[in-house]
Design an enzyme around this catalytic site. Structure first.
Site, mmCIF file in Angstrom:
data_model
loop_
_atom_site.group_PDB
_atom_site.id
_atom_site.type_symbol
_atom_site.label_atom_id
_atom_site.label_comp_id
_atom_site.label_asym_id
_atom_site.label_seq_id
_atom_site.Cartn_x
_atom_site.Cartn_y
_atom_site.Cartn_z
ATOM 1 N N SER A 1 35.136 47.576 45.746
ATOM 2 C CA SER A 1 34.794 48.853 45.100
ATOM 3 C C SER A 1 34.026 49.775 46.044
ATOM 4 O O SER A 1 33.337 49.320 46.955
ATOM 5 C CB SER A 1 33.921 48.591 43.878
ATOM 6 O OG SER A 1 34.637 47.905 42.900
ATOM 7 N N GLU B 1 45.253 33.817 38.827
ATOM 8 C CA GLU B 1 44.819 33.487 37.466
ATOM 9 C C GLU B 1 44.380 32.044 37.462
ATOM 10 O O GLU B 1 45.186 31.142 37.615
ATOM 11 C CB GLU B 1 45.991 33.680 36.492
ATOM 12 C CG GLU B 1 46.369 35.106 36.259
ATOM 13 C CD GLU B 1 45.522 35.755 35.182
ATOM 14 O OE1 GLU B 1 44.622 35.061 34.663
ATOM 15 O OE2 GLU B 1 45.760 36.923 34.869
ATOM 16 N N SER C 1 28.454 41.817 43.917
ATOM 17 C CA SER C 1 27.622 40.866 43.184
ATOM 18 C C SER C 1 26.869 39.968 44.155
ATOM 19 O O SER C 1 27.458 39.411 45.073
ATOM 20 C CB SER C 1 28.477 40.001 42.265
ATOM 21 O OG SER C 1 29.040 40.799 41.269
ATOM 22 N N GLN D 1 31.783 40.477 48.031
ATOM 23 C CA GLN D 1 33.076 41.140 47.963
ATOM 24 C C GLN D 1 32.913 42.637 48.158
ATOM 25 O O GLN D 1 32.064 43.256 47.510
ATOM 26 C CB GLN D 1 33.714 40.871 46.599
ATOM 27 C CG GLN D 1 35.138 41.354 46.498
ATOM 28 C CD GLN D 1 35.474 41.800 45.092
ATOM 29 O OE1 GLN D 1 34.934 42.776 44.586
ATOM 30 N NE2 GLN D 1 36.359 41.069 44.447
ATOM 31 N N GLY D 2 33.705 43.204 49.033
ATOM 32 C CA GLY D 2 33.631 44.640 49.279
ATOM 33 C C GLY D 2 34.939 45.327 48.948
ATOM 34 O O GLY D 2 35.669 45.763 49.836
#
Lengths: 374, 392
Positions: free
Chosen positions: B133, B248, B165, B130-131
């Site tokens: 941040s 969620e 991560s 995941q990119g």
């Protein structure tokens, strides 16, 4: 897995909330708080007659409507939100439960219908001067006279709504152990009842002296403690629901104020110091709600081990959560929250009195530890 | 604790149980309880375990069949996750693609993207990072500076992403980029899918405080990807990102909470061994630790019950993370204290035992997925309706 509310339960909440908004608004709460009796018989009759709240969880065979504890928990949550004064907790959470748990079918048939219909105000007289809620705290004695009739001698105190109850269920020591006895206050001699001035004026307490007071033994002599312990567990869960409601009302008040009160040119709720405090209040409330609902589910499921654990957990947690949230509400309100005129202190005082009403959080932690084998 | 999910899913539950009993054996069984969102330990074994799960048809239980899923409902997903956590199976290495990218593509992706990317995710053939941040955009994602420009049929991407991560294993990354250079804040962003196997992408591991190469920083220098690799609309990347973060999943709560319950039990055993239960101060903290994991369980059950009943999850769903992450840290601190001086000794090459790892890694839980401070802002503004803090 039915752990969410049904539409009927949502409706029950709405009806009770709107009834209490009308009959237990701030003016009514303050009026009852200032009144030594602390009881409004007209509202009491309407609660029973229009909504059936006193008999909600009393089985139909005893004149009630036979709903479950989750339903009753909804009523207590709303009662806590509205700071309902009067003997609802004493009558429904303590006395009706004690009758339901005692091994005396005849007494249930004779005494519960009056509670369910709203005719009888009742309470459980358990605590004495030492203020303990366990078996060892019971010193008042019951003896048989020469005719075989039971008589009580001794003192009960801190009895919720004991000053006005028509029916006292008294935990007493007899030669063979703890027994439960019933006293109808209107027809029984040898009773002196003294209202106690309380820090929390919204829930009254009384001291009751028994002098050779005739009483009726409920169930077999000496066997009442397990039933009383179970009564206290149920009451602990219902009190937790009431505490959650009170805390939720305190948070609502804090949030409302934080939206309109301006300092440094903007609403104080826009400052993280206040915003984060309110978020933590909600976290405490939702966690307390889980503790209380867990207890209600356990009561409806009827698993005794689980009930004992969930009840102790609920009291240990919800007591502190309500007190903390009620105090935070005063903090958010600043100086105004510290005044007699503002309702914030009513919630704080109710929180503090509820915290010790059925035993302190430390006591319940110890109960929990013992039940878990820790 | 036994959860009764009703007769409708009883057969399914038995199927899950039987499969796990037959397959969580040998090397896989030795790695029970290994992993977590911040724990890169035993990567190869865990990847092999994910492939085993894939072969059994247990990845994407709720995804549509046409993309390789099982097409089952939320209740089955929850049952699967619960049984999975009950046997303490290794934490899934591909959880990032399973829990975030997959649901994002299902919700916002084009048909071609779904067909192209979802089956390899479920087959554990392509790993994703995941990119979101960046060094300058952690909690404040709207200040993303990585930019992408259109060049014919391709996007050209430059910038730096961080805290990805398991990023060193990624074959692809999904990155939030600024496609309109004139734009500010959350406007003009786009979500791009970028392959890592190209000269313009450099991935460097970042060692975490437990000594693991758990996450990575990703340097993009004129990295290229196809024009059709935008998820959602160009300029609407903020909405895509928020939809992803807003998914969620009641399903992810149970495994985490069961882990906490196991840690609480281990803590009580340790306290008993060391005679700490006789110390009233410690005893109180131990009981409180037990209370907090029980409350987490009930809170999760409330949310799951609401979701499976088709209701909107209540306020507890928004406070659950704040509660769980802070209480888990207390649990770790207490366990470390109870372990005493012996608990301070680590193995060769800074090898940590389970308790030490949990104590250290739990510190990330109040940071990732929205820090506790951001959680409080969200609760305050979106749940309680308090006014936003003025931004200059």
């Amino acid at each position: 897995m039915d752990l969410t509310f049904s539409e009927e339960q949502d409706e029950l909440r709405k009806v009770v909330r709107s009834f209490l908004a009308k009959h237990s608004d701030e003016a009514a709460v303050r009026r009852l708080a200032a009144d030594p009796q602390g009881h409004d018989p007209v509202v009491w009759r309407r609660m029973a007659g229009e909504l059936g709240l006193q008999g909600l969880a009393v089985p139909e065979e005893y004149g009630g409507s036979g709903f479950g504890y989750v339903d009753l928990g909804i009523v207590f949550e709303e009662a806590g939100r509205a700071l309902l004064g009067g003997p609802y907790f004493a009558t429904v959470a303590l006395a009706a439960e004690a009758l339901l748990r005692c091994a005396d079918e005849q007494a249930r048939h004779e005494l519960l219908p009056g509670i369910a219909s709203g005719e009888t105000v009742a309470t459980l007289a358990l605590t004495e001067d030492v203020g303990r809620w366990d078996e060892q705290g019971i010193g008042l004695t019951a003896v048989r006279d020469e005719t075989g009739a039971w008589q009580l001698t001794g003192v009960k105190t801190y009895v919720p709504d004991g000053h006005l109850a028509d029916l006292l269920l008294v935990a007493a020591r007899t030669p063979s152990g703890i027994s439960l006895l019933a006293v109808e206050t209107a027809r029984t001699p040898g009773l002196t009842r003294t209202p106690l001035p309380t820090l929390d004026q919204t829930r009254k307490q009384a001291r009751i002296e028994f002098r050779d007071t005739p009483a009726r033994l409920l169930g077999p002599e000496g066997t009442a403690w397990p039933a009383l312990a179970r009564t206290l567990a149920t009451a602990a869960v219902l009190l937790s629901a009431e505490q959650v409601g009170g805390a939720a009302a305190a948070l609502d008040a804090a949030v409302e104020y934080a939206k309109i009160r301006e300092q440094y040119g903007r609403p104080i709720g826009s400052f993280q110091g206040i915003k984060h405090k309110c978020a933590d209040m909600l976290m405490d409330i939702e966690s307390a709600r889980s503790a209380a609902y867990g207890g209600l589910w356990a009561l409806d499921a009827g698993d005794e081990t689980e009930i004992a654990i969930a009840a102790a957990l609920a009291q240990a947690f919800c007591s502190e959560a309500f007190t903390k949230v009620a105090a935070d509400n005063i903090q958010v309100h600043g100086g105004i929250g510290f005044t007699w005129e503002h309702p914030a202190h009513l919630y704080l005082k109710r929180a503090k009195s509820s915290e010790v009403l059925l035993g302190t959080p430390s006591y319940h932690r110890e109960l929990l530890a013992a039940r878990l084998g820790i | 604790m036994e959860l009764d999910f009703g007769p409708a899913v009883r057969d399914f539950r038995d199927e899950v149980r039987d499969w796990l009993a037959d397959h969580l054996v040998g090397e896989f069984a030795e790695h029970r309880g290994v992993g977590g969102p911040t724990d890169g330990a035993a990567w190869e074994v865990r990847l092999a375990w994910d492939r085993e799960l894939s072969a059994g048809g247990w990845l994407g239980v709720g995804w549509p069949e046409e993309y390789g899923g099982r097409g089952l409902g939320l209740l089955e997903e929850i049952v699967f996750e619960y049984e999975y956590a009950r046997v303490n199976a290794p934490y899934r290495a591909t959880v990032n693609a399973l829990d975030l990218l997959g649901p994002m593509l299902l919700k916002m992706g084009s048909e071609a993207q779904k067909k192209r990317f979802l089956p390899p995710i479920l087959a554990v053939e392509e790993l994703w990072g995941q990119g979101f941040s960046e060094p300058g955009a952690g909690s404040d994602l709207a200040s993303v500076r990585t930019r992408a420009e259109r060049d014919g049929d391709e996007w050209v991407v430059s910038g730096q992403k961080v805290w990805t991560s398991f990023g060193i294993h990624a074959d692809w990354v999904y990155v939030l980029t600024r496609t309109d250079p004139q734009s500010a804040r959350h406007k003009g962003l786009s979500m791009l899918l970028v392959p890592t196997d190209q000269p313009g992408v450099e991935i460097r591991p970042i060692r975490n405080l437990a000594g693991q190469d758990e996450f990575a920083e990703i340097f993009l220098s004129d990295a290229r990807t196809g024009a059709d690799m935008v998820v959602g609309e160009v300029g609407q990347g903020w909405r895509t990102a928020m939809a992803t973060l807003g998914i969620e999943r009641g399903t992810t709560l149970l495994p985490q909470q069961l882990t906490f319950e196991r840690e609480a039990e281990a803590l009580i055993d340790l306290a008993r061994e060391r005679g700490a239960l006789d110390d009233p101060m410690l005893r109180r903290r131990i009981v409180d630790a037990w209370i907090s994991v029980r409350i987490m369980r009930t809170t999760n059950l409330r949310t799951i019950a609401e979701l499976t009943a088709g209701r909107t999850a209540g306020a507890q769903a928004t406070t659950a993370k704040l509660y769980a992450s802070t209480r888990h840290q207390q649990l770790g601190r207490l366990a470390t204290e109870l372990a005493g001086p012996a608990g301070q000794i680590v193995g060769e090459d800074y090898a940590l035992d389970r308790r030490q790892r949990s104590f250290l890694l739990a510190l990330a839980e109040t940071i990732y997925g929205g820090s506790s401070e951001i959680q409080r802002n969200i609760i305050g503004e979106q749940v309680l309706g308090l006014p936003k803090e003025p931004r200059p």
